[in-house]
Design an enzyme around this catalytic site. Structure first.
Site, mmCIF file in Angstrom:
data_model
loop_
_atom_site.group_PDB
_atom_site.id
_atom_site.type_symbol
_atom_site.label_atom_id
_atom_site.label_comp_id
_atom_site.label_asym_id
_atom_site.label_seq_id
_atom_site.Cartn_x
_atom_site.Cartn_y
_atom_site.Cartn_z
ATOM 1 N N LYS A 177 0.850 -1.186 0.000
ATOM 2 C CA LYS A 177 0.000 0.000 0.000
ATOM 3 C C LYS A 177 0.888 1.239 0.000
ATOM 4 O O LYS A 177 1.439 1.628 1.023
ATOM 5 C CB LYS A 177 -0.939 0.062 1.213
ATOM 6 C CG LYS A 177 -2.017 1.122 1.002
ATOM 7 C CD LYS A 177 -2.516 1.734 2.267
ATOM 8 C CE LYS A 177 -1.680 2.835 2.765
ATOM 9 N NZ LYS A 177 -1.637 4.014 1.855
ATOM 10 N N GLU A 252 10.021 1.641 10.277
ATOM 11 C CA GLU A 252 11.000 2.701 9.984
ATOM 12 C C GLU A 252 10.254 4.016 10.168
ATOM 13 O O GLU A 252 9.378 4.331 9.354
ATOM 14 C CB GLU A 252 11.465 2.586 8.526
ATOM 15 C CG GLU A 252 12.204 1.322 8.178
ATOM 16 C CD GLU A 252 13.523 1.239 8.907
ATOM 17 O OE1 GLU A 252 13.928 0.130 9.246
ATOM 18 O OE2 GLU A 252 14.118 2.301 9.152
ATOM 19 N N CYS A 286 13.610 11.171 6.117
ATOM 20 C CA CYS A 286 13.662 10.896 7.558
ATOM 21 C C CYS A 286 15.086 10.982 8.078
ATOM 22 O O CYS A 286 15.308 11.115 9.270
ATOM 23 C CB CYS A 286 13.092 9.520 7.842
ATOM 24 S SG CYS A 286 13.863 8.238 6.878
ATOM 25 N N GLU A 389 9.745 16.367 15.017
ATOM 26 C CA GLU A 389 10.117 16.191 13.607
ATOM 27 C C GLU A 389 9.285 17.151 12.758
ATOM 28 O O GLU A 389 8.057 17.101 12.792
ATOM 29 C CB GLU A 389 9.866 14.753 13.160
ATOM 30 C CG GLU A 389 10.276 14.509 11.707
ATOM 31 C CD GLU A 389 10.054 13.083 11.256
ATOM 32 O OE1 GLU A 389 8.938 12.583 11.403
ATOM 33 O OE2 GLU A 389 11.018 12.468 10.756
HETATM 34 O O1 TXE Z 1 2.911 9.552 7.323
HETATM 35 P P1 TXE Z 1 1.988 8.376 7.756
HETATM 36 P P2 TXE Z 1 2.474 10.904 6.662
HETATM 37 C C1 TXE Z 1 6.767 11.603 9.144
HETATM 38 C C2 TXE Z 1 6.826 13.085 8.887
HETATM 39 C C3 TXE Z 1 5.442 13.406 8.457
HETATM 40 C C4 TXE Z 1 4.623 12.463 9.319
HETATM 41 C C5 TXE Z 1 3.286 12.159 8.736
HETATM 42 O O2 TXE Z 1 7.106 13.764 10.096
HETATM 43 O O3 TXE Z 1 5.104 14.744 8.756
HETATM 44 O O4 TXE Z 1 5.388 11.266 9.352
HETATM 45 O O5 TXE Z 1 3.492 11.866 7.352
HETATM 46 C C6 TXE Z 1 -0.206 4.748 5.912
HETATM 47 N N1 TXE Z 1 -2.521 1.844 9.484
HETATM 48 N N2 TXE Z 1 7.252 10.804 8.045
HETATM 49 O O6 TXE Z 1 1.109 11.367 7.039
HETATM 50 O O7 TXE Z 1 0.648 8.798 8.194
HETATM 51 C C7 TXE Z 1 -0.331 5.927 4.981
HETATM 52 O O8 TXE Z 1 -1.436 5.773 4.100
HETATM 53 C C8 TXE Z 1 -1.715 1.492 8.453
HETATM 54 C C9 TXE Z 1 8.513 10.152 8.202
HETATM 55 O O9 TXE Z 1 2.719 10.666 5.236
HETATM 56 O O10 TXE Z 1 2.820 7.624 8.686
HETATM 57 C C10 TXE Z 1 0.996 5.868 4.255
HETATM 58 O O11 TXE Z 1 0.961 4.900 3.231
HETATM 59 N N3 TXE Z 1 -1.173 2.371 7.573
HETATM 60 C C11 TXE Z 1 8.619 8.974 7.278
HETATM 61 C C12 TXE Z 1 1.959 5.425 5.346
HETATM 62 O O12 TXE Z 1 1.150 4.829 6.341
HETATM 63 C C13 TXE Z 1 -1.449 3.680 7.770
HETATM 64 C C14 TXE Z 1 8.253 9.337 5.868
HETATM 65 C C15 TXE Z 1 2.718 6.581 5.975
HETATM 66 O O13 TXE Z 1 1.783 7.530 6.383
HETATM 67 C C16 TXE Z 1 -2.285 4.138 8.821
HETATM 68 C C17 TXE Z 1 6.953 9.967 5.834
HETATM 69 C C18 TXE Z 1 -2.820 3.153 9.702
HETATM 70 N N4 TXE Z 1 -3.613 3.494 10.725
HETATM 71 C C19 TXE Z 1 6.491 10.712 6.921
HETATM 72 N N5 TXE Z 1 -2.366 5.508 8.741
HETATM 73 C C20 TXE Z 1 10.002 8.365 7.252
HETATM 74 N N6 TXE Z 1 10.384 7.665 8.312
HETATM 75 O O14 TXE Z 1 10.692 8.491 6.261
HETATM 76 C C21 TXE Z 1 -1.614 5.875 7.688
HETATM 77 N N7 TXE Z 1 -1.072 4.789 7.086
#
Ligand code: TXE
Length: 485
Positions: A177, A252, A286, A389
């Site tokens: 996904k 991660e 990240c 962050e």
């Molecule tokens: O991440 P999300 P987002 C951090 C960064 C950013 C924050 C939110 O600070 O501002 O995370 O970003 C899926 N069960 N990073 O909103 O929500 C979602 O659809 C299962 C750091 O993009 O974590 C997407 O595919 N899956 C990070 C994925 O999770 C779920 C890089 C990431 O979304 C879910 C990106 C659930 N309940 C953001 N809710 C890094 N470590 O590199 C959402 N998702």
């Protein structure tokens, strides 16, 4: 395939299919703020279809000789490289990152991820243990079954391929996904997988939101392995969802990474490396070094030269070849960045560079999401701006007086993903690296990646390690078989 104004489909059992509910979300182009394609708004019914396909495919795929699996993954890598320009353009449009960055980093890395794991499975070793005079033990590593792979929006194809490649290389089948914010290159990867002859059902991609599709994957009883990359808040939800099923989980998550410059460092290298680690991908990696600490005797000189170099970064339309700073992924992330820049000033910080949205780079990008590379100085180390962050082009620069002080500052956050240390004193490099609590420590460099090394975070930055042997072990189940003498 033109990626503009396309309706993306799910890829299940080797077929491109509509979401059962027939619902779609607008896919917004960050550089223009306007919808340019549609992404399926799938739900648990689509995940159930994908699980059935993955289950059917597992029997044959898991028994296929490694050399046959390897050949198919190598063909996927070749096809990504054949279509590099198309992938790079799609990635740039979808994420807002500069086309040059997608072409130089994201897409080549995705190809190398497939190539690395396609060859790694040809050379895996196993263990055997002789119980003297009693028994012969050997460890049999078998694929675990169906893997759920959930990836974020910042490096879409890079991070998704980093999960798909090892998962299917060792004989699992997978349900991926991608982030609903950046689905395009995952969609294009499915076409490549099909063309490479990946058997139906080995890779299934179900597009949609976290709550509707991500949660359905983590809660599905037949998906026994979850690899997640995203924010720490969501990572916690994923871990909670997996716990009742005793699923194997790799997380991660976020980071608030220290970037430490000692006065004896090669300052030219440290400044060039620090501008890159601060603002690459608009600070949306990240691993970005968002907290810069400089030894006091070098602080003034460093800040002046860092600002001078950062101010030369070309912010523009991501599709412009000369652009070095593109758009922020969406409006919500842009608002988050603005919030923290305001907070930083309220907490006593001084804006030494940037601090606001720039004039739009051209007419096409008038409604796009842009923010200037921003430097905040003068903040207390433990304020919120230095602990949360931000995930944007915002760094803080703070002086320090001694090694113990800066190590304490570096470790004084909930995260522990990565760090950089710039010094020409080798003993100090080893000493400091051992004391910093992050999964990766770069010395006199940043984002030098060797796929053989374990990769991941400590504390709130994650759980488990991916990369190389660690990834092959994560996606397999070790069984000890003991044969009596
Ligand atoms: O991440 P999300 P987002 C951090 C960064 C950013 C924050 C939110 O600070 O501002 O995370 O970003 C899926 N069960 N990073 O909103 O929500 C979602 O659809 C299962 C750091 O993009 O974590 C997407 O595919 N899956 C990070 C994925 O999770 C779920 C890089 C990431 O979304 C879910 C990106 C659930 N309940 C953001 N809710 C890094 N470590 O590199 C959402 N998702």
């Amino acid at each position: 395939m033109r990626t503009e104004s396309v309706q993306i489909q799910n890829f299940i059992d080797g077929q491109f299919v509509q979401p059962i509910g027939g619902k779609y979300l607008d896919n917004i182009e960050p550089a223009t703020g306007k919808p340019y394609s549609q992404v399926p708004d799938s739900d648990d019914r689509d995940v159930d279809l994908a699980v059935a396909a993955a289950e059917r495919a597992f029997a044959d795929w898991s028994k296929k000789p490694a050399a046959e699996r390897s050949t198919i993954l190598l063909r996927i890598a070749d096809l990504i490289e054949r279509d590099l320009e198309k992938f790079a353009r799609a990635e740039s449009i979808d994420t807002g990152k500069p086309l040059s960055l997608a072409r130089f980093l994201d897409i080549p890395r995705a190809a190398s991820n497939f190539r690395f794991f396609a060859t790694a499975i040809l050379h895996t070793e196993s263990e055997a243990h002789i119980t003297d005079g009693v028994a012969f033990n050997y460890t049999l590593r078998q694929p675990r079954g169906i893997a759920g792979l959930i990836s974020p929006w910042n490096l879409p194809l890079y991070l998704l391929s980093w999960k798909i490649a090892p998962a299917i290389a060792v004989g699992n089948t997978a349900i991926a996904k991608p982030s609903e914010l950046t689905p395009m290159t995952a969609f294009m990867l499915c076409e490549i997988a099909h063309e490479a002859g990946l058997p139906n059902g080995v890779l299934n991609v179900v597009h949609g939101t976290g709550p509707n599709v991500g949660a359905a994957i983590t809660a599905h009883p037949k998906i026994n392995t979850i690899s997640f990359t995203g924010g720490t808040v969501t990572g916690r939800k994923v871990a909670e969802a997996c716990a009742p099923f005793f699923k194997k989980v790799s997380l991660e998550l976020g980071g608030k990474n220290p970037n430490i410059i000692f006065a004896d460092a090669d300052l030219d290298a440290a400044i060039a490396g620090s501008v890159r680690s601060s603002f690459a991908n608009q600070g949306q990696i990240c691993l970005c070094g968002s907290r810069v600490f400089v030894e006091r005797s070098a602080y003034k000189d460093f800040v002046e030269r860092f600002i001078d170099k950062a101010s030369q970064l070309k912010l523009g339309d991501p599709l412009d070849e000369k652009t070095e700073q593109g758009a922020i992924v969406n409006k919500a992330q842009l608002e988050k960045i603005k919030f923290y820049v305001d907070l930083g000033q309220k907490e006593g910080g001084k804006i030494a560079l940037g601090g606001s949205a720039p004039e739009p780079p051209n007419e096409r990008c008038r409604e796009g999401y842009f923010f200037q590379p921003t430097v905040i100085t003068g903040l207390p180390v433990s304020c919120r701006t230095n602990r949360d962050e931000i995930f944007g082009p915002v760094v803080t620069i703070t002086p320090f007086d001694n090694e113990d002080e800066v190590i304490n500052c570096a470790n004084d956050v909930e995260y522990g993903l990565s760090s950089s240390v710039w010094t020409q004193n080798l003993n100090r490099a080893h000493r400091v690296a051992e004391k910093i609590n992050t999964g990766t420590v770069w010395v006199n460099c940043w984002l030098v990646r060797d796929l053989r090394v374990p990769f991941g975070g400590m504390k709130a930055s994650g759980l488990g390690r991916e990369g190389g042997e660690e990834a092959l072990r994560f996606f397999t189940e070790p069984k000890n078989i003991c044969i009596a003498k």
